[in-house]
Each structure stands twice: as C-alpha cells, then as structure tokens.
Design a protein around this motif. Structure first.
Motif, PDB file in Angstrom:
ATOM      1  N   ALA A  98       0.831  -1.207   0.000  1.00 55.32           N
ATOM      2  CA  ALA A  98       0.000   0.000   0.000  1.00 55.32           C
ATOM      3  C   ALA A  98       0.866   1.259   0.000  1.00 55.32           C
ATOM      4  O   ALA A  98       0.567   2.223  -0.713  1.00 55.32           O
ATOM      5  CB  ALA A  98      -0.943  -0.005   1.198  1.00 55.32           C
ATOM      6  N   LYS A  99       1.928   1.257   0.779  1.00 54.17           N
ATOM      7  CA  LYS A  99       2.822   2.424   0.841  1.00 54.17           C
ATOM      8  C   LYS A  99       3.435   2.702  -0.524  1.00 54.17           C
ATOM      9  O   LYS A  99       3.432   3.851  -0.998  1.00 54.17           O
ATOM     10  CB  LYS A  99       3.922   2.182   1.890  1.00 54.17           C
ATOM     11  N   VAL A 107       0.561   3.987  -2.992  1.00 54.33           N
ATOM     12  CA  VAL A 107       0.075   5.335  -2.701  1.00 54.33           C
ATOM     13  C   VAL A 107       1.141   6.380  -3.033  1.00 54.33           C
ATOM     14  O   VAL A 107       0.832   7.441  -3.583  1.00 54.33           O
ATOM     15  CB  VAL A 107      -0.406   5.424  -1.234  1.00 54.33           C
ATOM     16  N   GLU A 108       2.390   6.069  -2.743  1.00 55.57           N
ATOM     17  CA  GLU A 108       3.468   6.994  -3.093  1.00 55.57           C
ATOM     18  C   GLU A 108       3.605   7.126  -4.610  1.00 55.57           C
ATOM     19  O   GLU A 108       3.771   8.234  -5.129  1.00 55.57           O
ATOM     20  CB  GLU A 108       4.794   6.542  -2.471  1.00 55.57           C
ATOM     21  N   ASP A 133       1.158   9.288  -6.131  1.00 54.63           N
ATOM     22  CA  ASP A 133       1.336  10.669  -5.696  1.00 54.63           C
ATOM     23  C   ASP A 133       0.108  11.213  -4.956  1.00 54.63           C
ATOM     24  O   ASP A 133      -0.348  12.321  -5.215  1.00 54.63           O
ATOM     25  CB  ASP A 133       1.695  11.562  -6.883  1.00 54.63           C
ATOM     26  N   TYR A 141      -1.761  13.025   1.198  1.00 52.41           N
ATOM     27  CA  TYR A 141      -2.501  12.649   2.399  1.00 52.41           C
ATOM     28  C   TYR A 141      -3.232  13.836   3.019  1.00 52.41           C
ATOM     29  O   TYR A 141      -4.313  13.683   3.561  1.00 52.41           O
ATOM     30  CB  TYR A 141      -1.557  12.056   3.463  1.00 52.41           C
ATOM     31  N   PHE A 180       2.047   2.125   8.642  1.00 55.19           N
ATOM     32  CA  PHE A 180       1.453   1.976   7.316  1.00 55.19           C
ATOM     33  C   PHE A 180       0.016   2.483   7.248  1.00 55.19           C
ATOM     34  O   PHE A 180      -0.584   2.533   6.179  1.00 55.19           O
ATOM     35  CB  PHE A 180       1.475   0.494   6.910  1.00 55.19           C
ATOM     36  N   SER A 182      -1.174   5.037   4.516  1.00 48.63           N
ATOM     37  CA  SER A 182      -1.168   4.481   3.154  1.00 48.63           C
ATOM     38  C   SER A 182      -2.322   3.523   2.939  1.00 48.63           C
ATOM     39  O   SER A 182      -3.010   3.577   1.909  1.00 48.63           O
ATOM     40  CB  SER A 182       0.153   3.758   2.879  1.00 48.63           C
ATOM     41  N   ALA A 233      -5.525   5.543   2.899  1.00 46.48           N
ATOM     42  CA  ALA A 233      -5.654   6.297   1.646  1.00 46.48           C
ATOM     43  C   ALA A 233      -6.097   5.369   0.514  1.00 46.48           C
ATOM     44  O   ALA A 233      -6.957   5.728  -0.296  1.00 46.48           O
ATOM     45  CB  ALA A 233      -4.338   6.981   1.295  1.00 46.48           C
ATOM     46  N   ALA A 234      -5.516   4.174   0.466  1.00 47.74           N
ATOM     47  CA  ALA A 234      -5.913   3.198  -0.560  1.00 47.74           C
ATOM     48  C   ALA A 234      -7.374   2.791  -0.388  1.00 47.74           C
ATOM     49  O   ALA A 234      -8.110   2.626  -1.369  1.00 47.74           O
ATOM     50  CB  ALA A 234      -5.004   1.977  -0.507  1.00 47.74           C
TER      51      ALA A 234
END
Length: 143
Positions: free
Chosen positions: A2-3, A6-7, A10, A13, A36, A39, A42-43
């Motif tokens: 996930a990290k 999400v990175e 872009d 957060y 985590f 991330s 956010a996902a």
C-alpha cells in the motif's frame, strides 16, 4: 504494498479527510504503532482496497499476484472487464471460474507483467515485483 502504491500514485494525504486516515480497518489503527496506516487508509479511501468481510485488512499477510494486480489495475484506472466478458483464458493456469479471471485478462492486455503462458496467481509478490508492476502500470497509463 500500500505504501509503495500510494506513493507512486502521488496521493497527497493532507488533501484527504483526516477522519479517514486512521482506524480504517479493525487491524489498522494509527501512527506511530501502525506506520502503514495512512497508506492503507488512503488506498481504502480511494476505493482500491476493501479488506476482508470481517473488517480486517491483515497488513502482515503477504500479498499475492492476483490481489496485487487487481489493486494496481484499479489504482491506475485500467478497465477490467466482467469475468463473463472474457472469451478465452488469458493464461494456461487461469480458469473462467477464478475470481481473478478478468484481472488476468486486463493484466495481459496492458502488459503489466512479463509475457508468459502462466499467470501464477498465488505467487507472493516481493518488493521488486511490486516496483516493477507499478512502474509498468505508470508507463502504460501515461500512454
């Protein structure tokens, strides 16, 4: 996973509702214990992951190829047909009754993994695998 995703996508957060950035699953709480959490949350907020029916995400479970590709296809906006729309098995080890049948088709169509006769849906992804899949998705999505 996930990290990295999400990175790569872009995601800012700070632009997401703070209330949705922690405690988004029974087993994903908050910083600093669950580093985590932002991330994963956010996902979830973006609709890329939904966790398991019982409300857990199971962050310590290794992600397998079929799961990872489904999430990446969603995250980068690739079209995934309904299983019944796929006419021919995209790989020798994929059956029409598999939940990931159309995911395999979309993966092949969009060339997100190396060409092969096998999909290997239960393959546990390494960080290197994830990086390559995300890179491929970013390249294909920009075309």
């Amino acid at each position: 996973f996930a990290k990295m995703l999400v990175e790569a996508a872009d995601i800012d957060y700070t632009a997401l509702p703070a209330v949705d950035m922690s405690n988004c699953f029974n087993d994903v709480k908050d910083l600093p214990g669950d580093w985590f959490a932002p991330s994963v949350c956010a996902a979830k907020y973006k609709g890329w992951v939904s966790g398991y029916d019982w409300g857990d995400f199971v962050p310590n479970k290794n992600i397998v190829k079929a799961e990872g590709l489904k999430i990446v296809l969603k995250a980068f906006g690739f079209k995934v047909p309904a299983n019944e729309m796929v006419k021919n098995a995209p790989y020798a080890d994929v059956k029409s009754s598999d939940w990931f049948y159309a995911v395999a088709q979309a993966t092949k169509e969009n060339k997100l993994v190396l060409e092969s006769d096998l999909f290997a849906p239960s393959w546990e992804l390494t960080r290197a695998d994830v990086a390559q899949i995300i890179y491929n998705a970013m390249q294909r999505a920009s075309n």
